[in-house]
Design an enzyme around this catalytic site. Structure first.
Site, PDB file in Angstrom:
ATOM      1  N   CYS A  26       9.878   1.239  -1.969  1.00 42.42           N
ATOM      2  CA  CYS A  26       9.943  -0.157  -1.656  1.00 42.42           C
ATOM      3  C   CYS A  26      10.349  -0.009  -0.106  1.00 42.42           C
ATOM      4  CB  CYS A  26      10.874  -0.940  -2.367  1.00 42.42           C
ATOM      5  SG  CYS A  26      10.114  -1.685  -3.907  1.00 42.42           S
ATOM      6  N   GLY A  73       5.255  -0.240   0.623  1.00 39.54           N
ATOM      7  CA  GLY A  73       4.683  -1.635  -0.290  1.00 39.54           C
ATOM      8  C   GLY A  73       3.644  -2.825   0.571  1.00 39.54           C
ATOM      9  N   ASN A 128      15.565  -0.086  -2.864  1.00 41.17           N
ATOM     10  CA  ASN A 128      14.740   0.825  -3.028  1.00 41.17           C
ATOM     11  C   ASN A 128      14.661   1.295  -3.805  1.00 41.17           C
ATOM     12  OD1 ASN A 128      12.816   3.131  -0.791  1.00 41.17           O
ATOM     13  ND2 ASN A 128      11.996   2.226  -2.608  1.00 41.17           N
ATOM     14  N   GLY A 129      13.708   1.958  -5.062  1.00 41.54           N
ATOM     15  CA  GLY A 129      14.280   2.826  -6.190  1.00 41.54           C
ATOM     16  C   GLY A 129      14.097   2.473  -7.609  1.00 41.54           C
ATOM     17  N   TYR A 135       3.763  12.778   0.730  1.00 42.88           N
ATOM     18  CA  TYR A 135       2.811  11.465   0.722  1.00 42.88           C
ATOM     19  C   TYR A 135       3.256   9.915   1.346  1.00 42.88           C
ATOM     20  CZ  TYR A 135       0.248   7.616  -0.899  1.00 42.88           C
ATOM     21  OH  TYR A 135      -0.518   6.669  -0.296  1.00 42.88           O
ATOM     22  N   THR A 171      -3.335  11.036   5.216  1.00 43.91           N
ATOM     23  CA  THR A 171      -1.769  11.892   4.770  1.00 43.91           C
ATOM     24  C   THR A 171      -2.132  12.939   4.917  1.00 43.91           C
ATOM     25  OG1 THR A 171      -1.320  10.149   3.679  1.00 43.91           O
ATOM     26  CG2 THR A 171       0.514  12.444   3.649  1.00 43.91           C
ATOM     27  N   ASP A 190      -6.656  17.371   0.112  1.00 43.00           N
ATOM     28  CA  ASP A 190      -5.451  15.645  -0.177  1.00 43.00           C
ATOM     29  C   ASP A 190      -4.025  16.316  -0.249  1.00 43.00           C
ATOM     30  OD1 ASP A 190      -5.376  13.407   0.394  1.00 43.00           O
ATOM     31  OD2 ASP A 190      -6.996  12.950  -1.340  1.00 43.00           O
ATOM     32  N   ASP A 191      -3.269  15.043   0.488  1.00 46.60           N
ATOM     33  CA  ASP A 191      -1.818  15.479   0.192  1.00 46.60           C
ATOM     34  C   ASP A 191      -1.661  16.038  -1.746  1.00 46.60           C
ATOM     35  OD1 ASP A 191      -0.736  12.782  -1.094  1.00 46.60           O
ATOM     36  OD2 ASP A 191      -2.644  11.820   0.476  1.00 46.60           O
TER      37      ASP A 191
HETATM   38  C1  PIN Z   1      -4.053   8.151   0.501  1.00 48.07           C
HETATM   39  C2  PIN Z   1      -3.117   9.269   0.357  1.00 48.07           C
HETATM   40  N1  PIN Z   1      -3.540   9.968  -0.630  1.00 48.07           N
HETATM   41  C3  PIN Z   1      -3.994   9.711  -1.387  1.00 48.07           C
HETATM   42  C4  PIN Z   1      -2.243   9.639  -2.195  1.00 48.07           C
HETATM   43  C5  PIN Z   1      -5.339  10.324  -5.335  1.00 48.07           C
HETATM   44  C6  PIN Z   1      -4.536   9.990  -5.081  1.00 48.07           C
HETATM   45  N2  PIN Z   1      -4.364  10.308  -3.538  1.00 48.07           N
HETATM   46  C7  PIN Z   1      -2.622   9.811  -3.396  1.00 48.07           C
HETATM   47  C8  PIN Z   1      -4.311  11.088  -2.767  1.00 48.07           C
HETATM   48  S1  PIN Z   1      -3.972   7.651   2.426  1.00 48.07           S
HETATM   49  S2  PIN Z   1      -5.947  10.368  -6.496  1.00 48.07           S
HETATM   50  O1  PIN Z   1      -3.513   8.880   3.106  1.00 48.07           O
HETATM   51  O2  PIN Z   1      -2.212   7.303   2.755  1.00 48.07           O
HETATM   52  O3  PIN Z   1      -4.897   6.953   2.705  1.00 48.07           O
HETATM   53  O4  PIN Z   1      -5.283  10.950  -7.370  1.00 48.07           O
HETATM   54  O5  PIN Z   1      -5.925   9.170  -8.002  1.00 48.07           O
HETATM   55  O6  PIN Z   1      -7.600  10.148  -6.900  1.00 48.07           O
END
Ligand code: PIN
Length: 497
Positions: free
Chosen positions: A2, A28, A101-102, A254, A300, A362-363
């Protein structure tokens, strides 16, 4: 997770609260609320939806007052009903409003004790309502909300609560109070705007809210500390219980905005470092790689992908275009919505993939559902090989501190080797960040030595009270809520007092 904010000013605060919540919207998108205090009257507007949709002009006009708090919610414990949107309010003593938040890990015990010992009724499934009542009870005997009385109550409250909490409260006839849990798991900062009428203070989840609204950063609220700004505009601080900084590593991976600074760590730098460490790891474990191009999964992961490509001396090209008018898939309420929305949200440009060995960055990988579809999109575009790198280590444990991480069985890496995850998501090779490298990446962006809360990666819960039994209860509550609609771990009221 949050987002929270509180402002003490000399003029109306509704507009600044609205703007701050808009800046914190990434934390959120399920519900939003603002409560202000005007000449002894509390005014509240809260509802499900985005900030821009919840507050219409007529609501803003009602939110009078020089002091107020706000909240944007993604539900963790508790349901996503409108009643459970925050701020929460109790009449006694003095009238207290709260934004939290938490997630409290001893909420069930506290709820049971509250009814039996304090005869306080909790009306929602939310641990935040419990937190508010613990504080209200602790402040109950005070004649007036003086700084000394408020800090006594804050100290008692912090000794009672377990888990993660970054909170702002507004106390009738008193002022604005902020508290951060002894491990500082969720972020909380405060800043000041100097005006001809005197200082205006803002407390917020992230520094980006201070920056955008022209407030000068003063400090993070220290773990175990309370900050109280009274209606005379005086700021008081007290270390209520000993604290040891352990911000949640996932904030850096993230959750937080890259332009925020958490506990002395610029989030953007932490993410760049994640890319550099990941590159070193790839080069040492796979020296003869045949990657042609690095392609980030927006948004991200861009910082990490950029640094990774530079460190590996590879080109980075944008291969996916994101529809910026669709919300983040990770924080949408149901898996059904999530699965459907990926292709609507991301489109691939085939010329960047065709005939190439691509490394998608990806993150993190949580459920594996989004990345599976993204890998397939890369293949459909004619990529020769599709490699996948995650700037975070494998997520194998549930989060109990306020992030809605799925139950273990929904985590794609739970009970699987990296090769099995690779097979499941359909890539030719999968590279995870190691936990040591994630810690080093964040540490190298930090201004001082830092410990981190890393439970989703290693199952070590810093608060020390999270047992296997607790996690089982949490998971069965989540399973139940998937089947029968929202319920919460707090509702499993077989708590031991
Ligand atoms: C999305 C950031 N990020 C992308 C969140 C995907 C996991 N997911 C966490 C990857 S953004 S999955 O940049 O904020 O749009 O493991 O569920 O496939």
């Amino acid at each position: 997770m949050c987002g929270i904010v509180g402002i003490m000013s000399h003029e109306g605060v509704a507009q600044d609260l609205f703007d701050a919540l808009t800046v914190l919207q990434h934390r959120g998108q399920d519900a939003a609320g603002i409560m202000t205090l005007d000449d002894g009257h509390f005014h509240l507007r809260k509802a499900n939806g985005l900030v821009r949709d919840v507050f219409l002009l007529r609501h803003m006009e009602r939110l009078k007052g020089h002091c107020g708090i706000g909240h944007v919610r993604y539900p963790t414990a508790g349901s996503s009903s409108e009643e459970e949107a925050q701020p929460f309010f109790v009449n006694a003593p003095f009238g207290i409003a709260l934004a939290h938040n938490g997630n409290l890990t001893n909420a069930a015990e506290l709820k049971a004790a509250m009814l039996q010992q304090d005869r306080r009724h909790i009306n929602t499934h939310s641990d935040s309502e419990i937190l508010l009542n613990v504080f209200a009870h602790a402040l109950g005997d005070a004649k007036s909300p003086t700084p000394a009385a408020v800090f006594d109550a804050a100290t008692q409250t912090m000794k009672t609560l377990k888990g993660a909490y970054a909170t702002v409260m507004m106390i009738g006839g008193g002022g604005l109070l902020a508290m951060r849990d002894p491990f500082g798991i969720r972020p909380l900062v405060y800043g000041v705007k100097k005006t001809p009428k005197g200082n205006v203070y803002m407390i917020a989840s992230e520094t980006v809210a201070l920056d955008t609204l022209g407030y000068e950063f003063i400090s993070d609220v220290a773990p175990g500390e309370a900050i109280y700004i009274d209606f005379k505009g005086e700021l008081h601080r007290q270390q209520c219980v000993p604290g040891s900084k352990h911000p949640c590593a996932f904030e850096f991976v993230y959750l937080a905005r890259p332009d925020s600074i958490i506990d002395g760590v610029p989030v953007h730098w932490a993410r760049l470092n994640m890319g550099t460490y990941l590159a070193k790891h790839i080069m040492s474990t796979w020296p003869d790689h045949d990657i042609d191009v690095v392609i980030p999964v927006p948004d991200t992961a861009r910082s990490a992908a950029q640094a990774l490509a530079t460190a590996m001396n590879l080109p980075m090209r944008e291969g996916f275009v994101k529809n910026r008018y669709i919300g983040r898939t990770f924080i949408m309420p149901s898996q059904a919505t999530r699965s459907k929305s990926v292709r609507k949200k991301l489109n691939a440009m085939s010329m960047e993939f065709k005939g190439k060995n691509v490394l998608l960055v990806d993150d993190s990988i949580v459920r594996g559902t989004t990345c599976k579809q993204i890998i397939q999109m890369a293949r459909d575009c004619g990529a020769k090989k599709v490699y996948f790198a995650s700037a975070a280590p494998a997520v194998r444990h549930p989060n109990v501190y306020g992030i809605d991480m799925p139950v273990r069985t929904d985590l794609v890496a739970y009970g699987k080797t990296d090769e099995e995850v690779a097979k499941h998501i359909g890539c030719d090779k999968l590279i995870y960040q190691t936990l040591d490298n994630l810690k080093a990446a964040i540490q190298h962006a930090a201004s001082e030595p830092l410990k981190l809360e890393t439970s989703v990666f290693d199952g070590t819960y810093v608060t020390g009270d999270v047992t296997a039994e607790y996690i089982d209860k949490l998971e069965s509550a989540r399973h139940q809520s998937k089947k029968n609609g929202p319920t919460s771990v707090i509702d499993l009221s077989n708590a031991v007092i």
